[in-house]
Design a protein around this motif. Structure first.
Motif, mmCIF file in Angstrom:
data_model
loop_
_atom_site.group_PDB
_atom_site.id
_atom_site.type_symbol
_atom_site.label_atom_id
_atom_site.label_comp_id
_atom_site.label_asym_id
_atom_site.label_seq_id
_atom_site.Cartn_x
_atom_site.Cartn_y
_atom_site.Cartn_z
ATOM 1 N N PRO A 1 -4.795 -35.748 3.654
ATOM 2 C CA PRO A 1 -5.905 -34.834 3.263
ATOM 3 C C PRO A 1 -6.043 -33.572 2.121
ATOM 4 C CG PRO A 1 -4.521 -33.818 5.051
ATOM 5 C CD PRO A 1 -3.697 -35.066 4.511
ATOM 6 N N ASP A 2 -5.135 -33.741 1.287
ATOM 7 C CA ASP A 2 -4.895 -32.665 0.697
ATOM 8 C C ASP A 2 -4.509 -32.856 -0.666
ATOM 9 O OD1 ASP A 2 -2.197 -32.568 1.698
ATOM 10 O OD2 ASP A 2 -2.828 -31.067 3.021
ATOM 11 N N VAL A 3 -3.074 -32.895 -0.773
ATOM 12 C CA VAL A 3 -2.306 -33.058 -2.301
ATOM 13 C C VAL A 3 -2.722 -34.375 -2.996
ATOM 14 C CG1 VAL A 3 -0.174 -33.236 -3.498
ATOM 15 C CG2 VAL A 3 -0.531 -31.788 -1.558
ATOM 16 N N CYS A 4 -2.387 -35.594 -2.170
ATOM 17 C CA CYS A 4 -2.740 -36.583 -2.781
ATOM 18 C C CYS A 4 -4.213 -37.029 -3.513
ATOM 19 C CB CYS A 4 -2.753 -38.001 -1.845
ATOM 20 S SG CYS A 4 -1.020 -37.975 -1.125
ATOM 21 N N PRO A 5 -5.490 -36.748 -2.675
ATOM 22 C CA PRO A 5 -6.673 -36.851 -3.291
ATOM 23 C C PRO A 5 -7.021 -35.871 -4.362
ATOM 24 C CG PRO A 5 -6.709 -35.778 -0.949
ATOM 25 C CD PRO A 5 -5.462 -36.415 -1.091
ATOM 26 N N LEU A 6 -6.261 -34.608 -4.154
ATOM 27 C CA LEU A 6 -6.467 -33.812 -5.302
ATOM 28 C C LEU A 6 -5.803 -34.151 -6.771
ATOM 29 C CD1 LEU A 6 -7.439 -30.898 -6.450
ATOM 30 C CD2 LEU A 6 -5.247 -30.068 -5.327
ATOM 31 N N THR A 7 -4.644 -34.522 -6.519
ATOM 32 C CA THR A 7 -3.837 -35.123 -7.699
ATOM 33 C C THR A 7 -4.560 -36.321 -8.253
ATOM 34 O OG1 THR A 7 -1.695 -34.318 -6.875
ATOM 35 C CG2 THR A 7 -1.558 -36.032 -8.508
ATOM 36 N N MET A 8 -4.997 -37.303 -7.677
ATOM 37 C CA MET A 8 -5.577 -38.304 -8.285
ATOM 38 C C MET A 8 -6.916 -38.158 -8.797
ATOM 39 S SD MET A 8 -3.233 -40.641 -7.974
ATOM 40 C CE MET A 8 -4.229 -42.188 -8.424
ATOM 41 N N GLY A 9 -7.771 -37.096 -8.102
ATOM 42 C CA GLY A 9 -8.950 -36.601 -8.667
ATOM 43 C C GLY A 9 -9.015 -36.111 -9.675
ATOM 44 N N ASN A 10 -7.833 -35.141 -10.143
ATOM 45 C CA ASN A 10 -7.506 -34.390 -11.189
ATOM 46 C C ASN A 10 -7.209 -35.291 -12.382
ATOM 47 O OD1 ASN A 10 -7.912 -31.950 -10.214
ATOM 48 N ND2 ASN A 10 -5.619 -31.512 -9.874
ATOM 49 N N ILE A 11 -6.440 -36.428 -12.150
ATOM 50 C CA ILE A 11 -6.183 -37.320 -13.194
ATOM 51 C C ILE A 11 -7.444 -38.082 -13.626
ATOM 52 C CG2 ILE A 11 -5.005 -39.431 -13.479
ATOM 53 C CD1 ILE A 11 -2.671 -38.476 -11.779
ATOM 54 N N ALA A 12 -8.506 -38.444 -12.641
ATOM 55 C CA ALA A 12 -9.499 -39.219 -12.629
ATOM 56 C C ALA A 12 -10.562 -38.325 -13.661
ATOM 57 C CB ALA A 12 -10.240 -39.650 -11.350
ATOM 58 N N VAL A 13 -10.649 -37.016 -13.317
ATOM 59 C CA VAL A 13 -11.436 -36.279 -14.018
ATOM 60 C C VAL A 13 -11.031 -35.958 -15.533
ATOM 61 C CG1 VAL A 13 -12.110 -33.780 -14.354
ATOM 62 C CG2 VAL A 13 -12.258 -34.681 -12.260
ATOM 63 N N ALA A 14 -9.673 -35.820 -15.802
ATOM 64 C CA ALA A 14 -9.048 -35.946 -17.209
ATOM 65 C C ALA A 14 -9.355 -37.310 -18.007
ATOM 66 C CB ALA A 14 -7.642 -35.615 -16.806
ATOM 67 N N GLU B 1 -7.521 -29.712 -15.937
ATOM 68 C CA GLU B 1 -7.527 -29.160 -17.453
ATOM 69 C C GLU B 1 -6.385 -29.427 -18.195
ATOM 70 O OE1 GLU B 1 -8.490 -27.315 -14.698
ATOM 71 O OE2 GLU B 1 -10.621 -27.537 -15.014
ATOM 72 N N ASP B 2 -5.044 -29.465 -17.386
ATOM 73 C CA ASP B 2 -3.728 -29.476 -17.871
ATOM 74 C C ASP B 2 -3.736 -30.993 -18.217
ATOM 75 O OD1 ASP B 2 -2.639 -26.899 -17.503
ATOM 76 O OD2 ASP B 2 -2.376 -27.638 -15.242
ATOM 77 N N TYR B 3 -4.085 -32.152 -17.490
ATOM 78 C CA TYR B 3 -4.140 -33.489 -17.564
ATOM 79 C C TYR B 3 -5.040 -33.574 -18.991
ATOM 80 C CZ TYR B 3 -1.414 -34.640 -13.535
ATOM 81 O OH TYR B 3 -0.483 -34.730 -12.451
ATOM 82 N N THR B 4 -6.229 -33.054 -19.011
ATOM 83 C CA THR B 4 -7.257 -33.195 -20.038
ATOM 84 C C THR B 4 -6.358 -32.906 -21.309
ATOM 85 O OG1 THR B 4 -9.152 -32.761 -18.559
ATOM 86 C CG2 THR B 4 -9.309 -32.564 -20.901
ATOM 87 N N LYS B 5 -5.662 -32.089 -21.505
ATOM 88 C CA LYS B 5 -5.069 -31.485 -22.610
ATOM 89 C C LYS B 5 -3.929 -32.274 -22.941
ATOM 90 C CE LYS B 5 -5.944 -26.351 -22.129
ATOM 91 N NZ LYS B 5 -5.402 -25.045 -21.722
#
Length: 218
Positions: free
Chosen positions: A89-102, A203-207
């Protein structure tokens, strides 16, 4: 972004005593940092290893139900790998979502080069079909892999990531304990040379992704 260099031997030693994230349960461990490869982790989402990890040599099943040889299929490609599960419910979708955005911030040509691989830690529930549906909502190009748990666990451990078999908590909820690191593999060496923790932002992944694409240190 500032980076730190950590000997692989130290990273592996820490992995043996890894603090795991409890996804889907009420365990207090879910609130703890996933891993701590050294005492100084503040403001350093990316950890550059001075002795990179060898790429896992495992064959799993992709979301089309076909065999996927991880080492062979990602050869010469910038690759991110993450171990988690779709009911998290939390860490996994957040992590993958952050990568997807970047990833979406990259030029189309670089998006096509980057491979993002999600390996389930809950293979009993994460079928190829359900895994594919979950990942499609994030990015249709993400690769989802499932298979027998011992193979998945051994592959994760080979790159310093600890995972335990899924269990049920006192409320009957399924809990999957797993390290929440993302490992980046260089297209030049095919080795895992950068480690990201669960506090890494979009933002970290984007950089960092433009340099990961080139196999450079972020």
């Amino acid at each position: 972004m500032r980076t730190k260099y950590v000997p692989a031997a130290i990273a592996l030693a820490v992995a043996a005593a890894l603090t795991l994230t409890a996804c889907g349960g009420s365990d207090d461990k879910a609130k703890s940092p996933v891993t701590d490869v050294s005492a100084d982790t503040s403001n350093k989402p990316g950890t550059v290893l001075d002795r990179p990890f060898t790429k896992p040599d495992f064959v799993l099943t992709d979301t089309q139900g076909k065999k996927f040889d991880f080492r062979e299929r990602t050869k010469g490609r910038p690759t991110l790998i993450y171990f988690g599960y779709t009911h998290c419910p939390d860490v996994c979708p957040l992590t993958m979502g952050n990568i997807a955005v970047a990833k979406k911030q990259l030029p189309k040509a670089d998006q096509d080069k980057l491979q993002v691989v999600f390996v389930t830690t809950d293979p009993e529930r994460d079928t190829p079909e359900s895994l594919g549906k979950w990942l499609k909502a994030l990015d249709p190009a993400f690769i989802g892999l499932t298979g027998d748990f011992p193979t998945i666990q051994a592959g994760a451990r080979s790159i310093g990531i600890g995972i335990d078999p899924a269990t049920k908590d006192k409320d009957g909820k399924v809990v999957s304990m797993h390290g929440a690191q993302v490992i980046a593999f260089s297209p030049k060496t095919d080795q895992g040379y950068v480690l990201y923790g669960d506090t890494t932002t979009a933002e970290d992944y984007t950089k960092d992704l433009p340099k990961i694409i080139l196999g450079e240190n972020p």
